[in-house]
Design a protein around this motif. Structure first.
Motif, PDB file in Angstrom:
ATOM      1  N   UNK A 114       0.837  -1.198   0.000  1.00  0.00           N
ATOM      2  CA  UNK A 114       0.000   0.000   0.000  1.00  0.00           C
ATOM      3  C   UNK A 114       0.872   1.248   0.000  1.00  0.00           C
ATOM      4  N   UNK A 115       1.964   1.202   0.776  1.00  0.00           N
ATOM      5  CA  UNK A 115       2.914   2.318   0.762  1.00  0.00           C
ATOM      6  C   UNK A 115       3.368   2.583  -0.666  1.00  0.00           C
ATOM      7  N   UNK A 116       3.690   1.475  -1.369  1.00  0.00           N
ATOM      8  CA  UNK A 116       4.225   1.602  -2.724  1.00  0.00           C
ATOM      9  C   UNK A 116       3.159   2.125  -3.680  1.00  0.00           C
ATOM     10  N   UNK A 117       1.912   1.639  -3.547  1.00  0.00           N
ATOM     11  CA  UNK A 117       0.856   2.058  -4.478  1.00  0.00           C
ATOM     12  C   UNK A 117       0.434   3.503  -4.212  1.00  0.00           C
ATOM     13  N   UNK A 118       0.405   3.880  -2.939  1.00  0.00           N
ATOM     14  CA  UNK A 118      -0.055   5.230  -2.597  1.00  0.00           C
ATOM     15  C   UNK A 118       1.102   6.213  -2.473  1.00  0.00           C
ATOM     16  N   UNK A 119       2.314   5.718  -2.636  1.00  0.00           N
ATOM     17  CA  UNK A 119       3.514   6.551  -2.471  1.00  0.00           C
ATOM     18  C   UNK A 119       3.453   7.324  -1.154  1.00  0.00           C
ATOM     19  N   UNK A 120       3.292   6.597  -0.072  1.00  0.00           N
ATOM     20  CA  UNK A 120       3.199   7.212   1.253  1.00  0.00           C
ATOM     21  C   UNK A 120       4.508   7.902   1.615  1.00  0.00           C
ATOM     22  N   UNK A 121       4.458   8.704   2.659  1.00  0.00           N
ATOM     23  CA  UNK A 121       5.655   9.398   3.120  1.00  0.00           C
ATOM     24  C   UNK A 121       6.772   8.393   3.431  1.00  0.00           C
ATOM     25  N   UNK A 122       6.364   7.286   4.107  1.00  0.00           N
ATOM     26  CA  UNK A 122       7.351   6.270   4.465  1.00  0.00           C
ATOM     27  C   UNK A 122       7.990   5.689   3.200  1.00  0.00           C
ATOM     28  N   UNK A 123       7.141   5.502   2.170  1.00  0.00           N
ATOM     29  CA  UNK A 123       7.667   4.956   0.917  1.00  0.00           C
ATOM     30  C   UNK A 123       8.657   5.916   0.279  1.00  0.00           C
TER      31      UNK A 123
END
Lengths: 260, 326
Positions: A114-123
């Motif tokens: 999900x981090x990768x798909x949503x390009x989260x801050x953590x990502x």
């Protein structure tokens, strides 16, 4: 002495009754370069496959930092900090060289799908750290200028360097190099040697499988010799050079590095 | 960046604007009808691309999901009395669940066995459509379907907007996946599964994800398609559809997003454009395919990419030395 980094105990593998690997045991010390040599068919590559989970051992145990790896899938072993390269060079031909490196470290960077798909801050943080690491390694192997080129355009020797850089991406505990200089021209062999030396000075541990005896004798602190699936010698380069069983089984019959 | 990369943004914006305005500039209602096919087929083709072009699995199961989605939505509206949008969502959900079950088992197999299982799956769906008459009404099919007409446009204008309201977000989702690390990982797995595993990647989880997403989107596309046709019968599982999706992926370029979108649109129009000569149509169609596959074996996008690789090769002295490496 501290606990071994990698410990292999009594590894066995046979194909249709032929013993490819028979009762092979060894352990590696952290921060060293160990070489594994032996004639064609002596069981080196099979041993690598058994240690890294690409083939299941018939018997024997492997552990990294005291944690058992036996029975784990290759991807689980990679994630636990043991990376490898392949004898037949493998890269993702259509991916850019930088992407090749990023792909090698993505599963242990602490981000999920999900981090990768949503390009989260953590990502984004993990991604920029990985890109910095990739740039550093590409610089080391002399391919920084080519970072955005598809890996498929590289020469055989350059692909080997990409594979090496990929294995180093997640800062693994141990890297196993399966014939890093087989089929590579002599000038580039020296380049590879210098790169491995620098990484070793920075504390990286290696197990190097090679045919090129001179190359490993120069580089490693310790040499393990296999012949017909069995370990026949294990010691410093000087000890191994003087070992009669080795001379007979390997150096005696194949004074010239065999294939390459 | 090549000129094409810089142009992508404006081109896409222009394309979306043209698509939204299409019923007002289309030369005939027939053209809008073709555009509905294009919108839905492109989603199905891009879903197949996710599974085949990205994850490396030649899946004939896409045709089965296209059919399951169509039947679930029709039964949802006609027999369960669902409103149309929940029926479409149910179609997508059923396809996702079935794909998760089938994929969980079939993805343990090697790629070749997977192809065979995917064909068997679709044949099973076809058998159910034909023979489970209490539910599917067999060969007679379920007639009387229809899409809502919120704007009261000249038919099939409203249907076109329903198709577009699904296709644009669906393609957007597929673009996000394709461009993300997940898309890159799928390409990496397709190219070299052993190398991917040595990098800590579990191929089966990624493939299952692609398979499930593709199934859900294909199912909803199939559902909208039969509501546009006004009837669902076993012909929805005709191999013609699978062939169409596959041609779009191969001509567009496996693993390419824009290539397949362009091929999806062109290959929806082309068969219609070739109708000027019904006798020669299939021959021309075949000829085009042979030419394309001969000269662009990796599709249009693959051809472009190869040109770019050529530029890098020329720029790299090391690789020009004839005996650079043994």
């Amino acid at each position: 002495m501290s606990a071994p980094l990698l410990k292999a105990d009594g590894l066995c593998k046979s194909y249709a009754g032929v013993h490819a690997v028979a009762e092979v045991s060894f352990s590696l010390v952290e921060g060293t370069i160990t070489a594994m040599i032996g004639p064609n068919g002596s069981g080196k590559s099979t041993t690598v496959d058994l240690v890294t989970g690409f083939q299941a051992a018939d018997a024997g145990m492997v552990s990294l930092d005291g944690r058992a790896l036996t029975g784990l899938a290759p991807e689980q072993i990679a994630r636990s900090g043991l990376m490898r390269t392949f004898q037949q060079v493998r890269v993702y031909d259509t991916l850019a060289i930088e992407e090749n490196l990023l792909t090698a470290a993505q599963e242990t960077d602490g981000t999920g799908w999900l981090d990768a798909l949503l390009r989260s801050r953590r990502f984004r943080a993990a991604d920029s750290a990985a890109r910095a690491r990739a740039a550093e390694l590409l610089d080391l192997v002399g391919l920084a200028r080519m970072a955005q080129a598809p890996a498929g355009v590289l020469s055989y020797g350059q692909k080997k360097l990409v594979a090496l850089a990929g294995a180093l991406m997640p800062r693994p505990r141990l890297v196993i190099l399966d014939e890093p200089v087989a089929g590579v021209n002599p000038t580039r062999v020296l380049e590879v040697e210098a790169i491995i030396r620098r990484l070793h000075q920075a504390g990286q541990s290696f197990l190097i499988i090679e045919h090129n005896v001179d190359f490993v004798m120069r580089l490693s602190q310790r040499v393990i010799v296999l012949d017909q699936g069995r370990k026949i010698a294990d010691g410093t380069p000087e000890e191994v050079r003087a070992n009669e069983a080795v001379l007979e089984a390997y150096l005696g019959t194949e004074a010239e590095p065999a294939d390459a | 960046m090549g000129a094409l990369d810089r142009l992508t943004g404006p081109l896409v914006a222009a394309g979306i604007a043209a698509a939204i305005a299409l019923p007002f500039w289309a030369p005939s209602p027939y053209a809008v009808y073709v555009a509905i096919n294009a919108a839905l087929f492109t989603v199905a083709a891009m879903s197949l691309n996710l599974v085949y072009g990205f994850a490396g699995l030649l899946s004939f199961a896409q045709l089965g999901f296209w059919g399951i989605g169509a039947y679930v939505a029709a039964i949802g509206v006609k027999d369960l009395g669902l409103p149309i949008i929940p029926a479409f969502l149910l179609a997508g959900a059923v396809c996702a669940v079935v794909a998760a079950g089938v994929g969980h088992a079939a993805l343990r197999l090697n790629r070749h066995s997977f192809v065979v299982v995917s064909i068997a799956f679709t044949l099973l769906v076809l058998t159910l459509a034909r023979d489970w008459t209490e539910v599917t009404r067999g060969a007679l099919g379920i007639p009387g379907l229809g899409l809502p007409r919120p704007f009261g446009l000249t038919p099939p204008g409203d249907s076109y907007y329903v198709a577009l309201a699904f296709s644009l977000p669906a393609l957007g989702l597929l673009l996000v996946i394709a461009r993300s690390r997940v898309g890159r990982t799928l390409l990496a797995i397709r190219q070299d599964e052993s190398l991917a595993r040595s990098h800590g990647i579990a191929p089966r989880a990624y493939r299952l994800f692609a398979f499930v997403v593709a199934a859900a989107l294909t199912g909803i596309a199939g559902a909208i398609f039969v509501f546009h046709l006004t009837i669902v019968d076993p012909l929805i599982l005709d191999i013609y559809y699978m062939q169409t999706f596959l041609i779009m992926v191969i001509l567009g370029g496996m693993g390419s997003f824009w290539g397949v979108v362009v091929a999806g649109i062109l290959m929806s129009i082309l068969p219609e454009a070739l109708r000027f000569s019904n006798d020669l149509r299939m021959i021309l169609y075949g000829l085009l395919l042979i030419l394309a596959v001969t000269f662009m074996p990796y599709g249009f996008a693959g051809w472009l990419k190869a040109r770019r690789g050529e530029v890098w090769r020329r720029a790299t002295p090391a690789t020009r030395l004839p005996a650079g490496d043994a």
